[in-house]
Design a protein around this motif. Sequence first.
Motif, mmCIF file in Angstrom:
data_model
loop_
_atom_site.group_PDB
_atom_site.id
_atom_site.type_symbol
_atom_site.label_atom_id
_atom_site.label_comp_id
_atom_site.label_asym_id
_atom_site.label_seq_id
_atom_site.Cartn_x
_atom_site.Cartn_y
_atom_site.Cartn_z
ATOM 1 N N ARG A 307 0.864 -1.171 0.000
ATOM 2 C CA ARG A 307 0.000 0.000 0.000
ATOM 3 C C ARG A 307 0.912 1.236 0.000
ATOM 4 O O ARG A 307 2.090 1.120 0.352
ATOM 5 C CB ARG A 307 -0.931 0.014 1.207
ATOM 6 C CG ARG A 307 -0.191 0.109 2.506
ATOM 7 C CD ARG A 307 -1.072 -0.118 3.707
ATOM 8 N NE ARG A 307 -0.331 0.219 4.899
ATOM 9 C CZ ARG A 307 0.737 -0.420 5.327
ATOM 10 N NH1 ARG A 307 1.170 -1.476 4.673
ATOM 11 N NH2 ARG A 307 1.387 -0.041 6.394
ATOM 12 N N SER A 309 0.961 5.947 -0.108
ATOM 13 C CA SER A 309 0.445 7.137 0.569
ATOM 14 C C SER A 309 -0.658 7.812 -0.244
ATOM 15 O O SER A 309 -0.698 7.704 -1.475
ATOM 16 C CB SER A 309 1.581 8.131 0.802
ATOM 17 O OG SER A 309 2.465 7.636 1.768
ATOM 18 N N PHE A 310 -1.516 8.541 0.492
ATOM 19 C CA PHE A 310 -2.682 9.128 -0.157
ATOM 20 C C PHE A 310 -2.311 10.244 -1.129
ATOM 21 O O PHE A 310 -2.973 10.431 -2.145
ATOM 22 C CB PHE A 310 -3.667 9.654 0.901
ATOM 23 C CG PHE A 310 -4.956 10.105 0.283
ATOM 24 C CD1 PHE A 310 -5.833 9.188 -0.260
ATOM 25 C CD2 PHE A 310 -5.275 11.447 0.205
ATOM 26 C CE1 PHE A 310 -7.015 9.589 -0.873
ATOM 27 C CE2 PHE A 310 -6.444 11.865 -0.397
ATOM 28 C CZ PHE A 310 -7.314 10.928 -0.938
ATOM 29 N N MET B 1 -0.832 9.176 4.150
ATOM 30 C CA MET B 1 0.338 10.050 4.263
ATOM 31 C C MET B 1 1.065 9.777 5.579
ATOM 32 O O MET B 1 0.451 9.616 6.609
ATOM 33 C CB MET B 1 -0.130 11.506 4.190
ATOM 34 C CG MET B 1 1.000 12.469 4.401
ATOM 35 S SD MET B 1 1.162 13.848 3.273
ATOM 36 C CE MET B 1 -0.399 14.153 2.540
ATOM 37 N N LEU B 2 2.388 9.718 5.526
ATOM 38 C CA LEU B 2 3.169 9.443 6.721
ATOM 39 C C LEU B 2 3.384 10.730 7.514
ATOM 40 O O LEU B 2 3.420 11.827 6.950
ATOM 41 C CB LEU B 2 4.536 8.873 6.340
ATOM 42 C CG LEU B 2 4.545 7.658 5.430
ATOM 43 C CD1 LEU B 2 5.982 7.306 5.044
ATOM 44 C CD2 LEU B 2 3.883 6.470 6.102
ATOM 45 N N GLU B 14 4.276 13.993 5.299
ATOM 46 C CA GLU B 14 5.215 13.372 4.350
ATOM 47 C C GLU B 14 5.434 14.224 3.105
ATOM 48 O O GLU B 14 6.541 14.257 2.548
ATOM 49 C CB GLU B 14 4.655 11.993 3.945
ATOM 50 C CG GLU B 14 5.502 11.255 2.941
ATOM 51 C CD GLU B 14 4.746 10.083 2.314
ATOM 52 O OE1 GLU B 14 3.743 9.631 2.898
ATOM 53 O OE2 GLU B 14 5.164 9.642 1.235
ATOM 54 N N SER B 15 4.390 14.922 2.663
ATOM 55 C CA SER B 15 4.505 15.660 1.405
ATOM 56 C C SER B 15 5.496 16.828 1.500
ATOM 57 O O SER B 15 5.853 17.422 0.494
ATOM 58 C CB SER B 15 3.132 16.161 0.946
ATOM 59 O OG SER B 15 2.496 16.831 2.005
ATOM 60 N N ARG B 71 13.060 3.200 9.809
ATOM 61 C CA ARG B 71 11.639 3.005 9.504
ATOM 62 C C ARG B 71 11.428 1.537 9.177
ATOM 63 O O ARG B 71 12.305 0.880 8.615
ATOM 64 C CB ARG B 71 11.260 3.883 8.299
ATOM 65 C CG ARG B 71 9.792 3.911 7.938
ATOM 66 C CD ARG B 71 9.575 4.822 6.724
ATOM 67 N NE ARG B 71 10.413 4.393 5.610
ATOM 68 C CZ ARG B 71 9.996 3.568 4.649
ATOM 69 N NH1 ARG B 71 8.772 3.144 4.624
ATOM 70 N NH2 ARG B 71 10.832 3.194 3.701
ATOM 71 N N THR B 75 5.438 -1.950 7.950
ATOM 72 C CA THR B 75 4.377 -1.125 8.548
ATOM 73 C C THR B 75 4.509 0.333 8.131
ATOM 74 O O THR B 75 3.578 1.112 8.293
ATOM 75 C CB THR B 75 4.453 -1.163 10.090
ATOM 76 O OG1 THR B 75 5.709 -0.602 10.487
ATOM 77 C CG2 THR B 75 4.356 -2.586 10.618
ATOM 78 N N TYR B 76 5.673 0.722 7.610
ATOM 79 C CA TYR B 76 6.046 2.094 7.214
ATOM 80 C C TYR B 76 6.246 3.011 8.418
ATOM 81 O O TYR B 76 6.490 4.206 8.277
ATOM 82 C CB TYR B 76 5.013 2.726 6.258
ATOM 83 C CG TYR B 76 4.816 1.991 4.962
ATOM 84 C CD1 TYR B 76 5.701 0.991 4.555
ATOM 85 C CD2 TYR B 76 3.747 2.274 4.127
ATOM 86 C CE1 TYR B 76 5.516 0.302 3.367
ATOM 87 C CE2 TYR B 76 3.558 1.600 2.931
ATOM 88 C CZ TYR B 76 4.442 0.602 2.561
ATOM 89 O OH TYR B 76 4.249 -0.071 1.385
#
Lengths: 416, 96
Positions: A307, A309-310, B1-2, B14-15, B71, B75-76
């Motif tokens: 999976r 990221s959005f 998003m992380l 994350e972005s 990381r 699971t990220y």
Amino acid sequence: MKKYSAFGLLRNALSYNEKWPEAWRSPEPKRKYDVVIVGGGGHGLATAYYLAKEHGVQNIAVLEKGWIGGGNTGRNTTIVRSNYLWTEAALLYEKSLKLWEDLSQDLNYNVMFSQRGVYNLAHSLQDVRDIERRVSANRLNGIDAEFVAPEQLKKNIPGLRVTANSRYPVLGASLQRRGGVARHDAVAWGYARAADQRGVDIIQQCEVTGIRREGGKVIGVDTTRGAIAADKVGVVVAGHASVLADMAGIRLPIESHPLQAFVSEPLKPVLDTVVMSNGVHGYISQSDKGELVIGAGIDSYNGYGQRGSFHTIEHTMQAIIELFPAFSRVRMLRQWGGIVDTCPDACPIISKTPVSGLYFNCGWGTGGFKATPGSGWAFAHTIAEDRSHELNAAFDLQRFTSGALIDEHGAAGVAH
Amino acid sequence: MLLIKCPWCGNRAESEFNYGGEAGIARPANPDTLTDAEWADYLFMRKNPKGLHQEQWNHAQGCRRWFNAERDTVTYRFTRTWRIGEAPSSTRDVDS
Ligand SMILES: Cc1cc2nc3c(=O)[nH]c(=O)nc-3n(C[C@H](O)[C@H](O)[C@H](O)COP(=O)(O)OP(=O)(O)OC[C@H]3O[C@@H](n4cnc5c(N)ncnc54)[C@H](O)[C@@H]3O)c2cc1C
Ligand SMILES: [Zn+2]
């Protein structure tokens, strides 16, 4: 095993389709095989099939940790084309495309290969030059390719916004008419059934946990269903290539990344071809069920989680709506991810390894579905003959030492 | 998003970040003496583990500084981040 035919369809309809035989056996693993293939994706199953068919190898097993086709094979957006820039890559993918063209007949299984054409869009003058160069290179290699000017594009793809004054103007496209899409599951199932008919044991729910070696030579594998001896082991596990390489003490130039895709609610036919854009990072086709099938670029980080990221989804949707404004109100139905094995030069590795009798096929990254038949064909040759076929000689692991990389970032990029 | 903890700016989306691949790959001290195989290892070969991975990130839309992170690639989840040149803390922020 019964041959599938129109008559068979009719006969089975009369018995309410309750008497179809199983498509392949599910045998217990034997103690020893001549060749063990690790990974029951399309590439592994095709390898087993061509080993039996082209090279007369008798005693083969395919070991799959989950269910066959459950990896990237069953998660991909099924674009098939062969318009790669460099001769080495173009010939390998073209071999594959030729095999696709009569695969359904060869396997006696309808893989629903549909040559509806594949467009790659240009959004800048540099894109136009790159695409014209690639079209010319393809033609020199005997691969069908043409440059389509904006006026013609408008007619061919009515939904596509072709204006010169948008943020990413469409200035033309390459078109490979022989490209298209196929049914991903059917490719795994068709190869599985055809391989099984030639005596290949397909063993699911069997994870390889170790690669046994003795004196620099492979002697078998450890699995969750016990140890299995083998004279030769071929590993084709896509995103898990590094994990398997680690078991054999080999280092690979591979990084695993999430790659996502989406389908919309089913629509009436609106798009009869495949449209890809490296420039805005998205591509789209319509499935026979009517869903828009949309693909993205990879998520940037290494990942094994199936999976992503959005914001990658948002970015892809922006690209699609930029290209096809009419799709802005289409609702998305499902979204998923696979784990792709990216390689520094965006080309695969089909190769012997420092361990004798151990072979690796990986690095297909975002674009290996189209190569399933050709990859299996070349890998089978490499394993059976213990040397590369001329089609995959350039795709040896040694190229990272010699420096003879095959840079396909232009033709591969986001485009799968 | 992380959610990523920049060691200077704290938790950010994350972005705002760019990924920089495997951490701790030292540039060869004596390039002239390297064999082709050693060059290949330095340039191309990667650990790519399934599990904890030490990697580099850049806070590109923030302080624009590079830092190291650990990381879990399944699971990220980030277990810890630390500044370049410093040692990672002996405890993790979270378990993977
Ligand atoms: C979202 C997405 C879109 C894509 N779109 C396209 C496209 O449009 N066109 C295109 O050409 N390509 C595309 N690709 C790439 C393509 O899917 C892959 O390159 C190709 O399917 C790889 O096939 P494979 O058989 O090598 O791998 P897989 O199908 O992933 O098979 C590998 C198998 O190995 C198994 N395995 C792993 N570890 C072990 C173990 N230890 N023991 C036993 N088995 C193990 C896995 O369970 C898996 O089933 C896409 C990929 C994704 C994820
Ligand atoms: Zn910061």
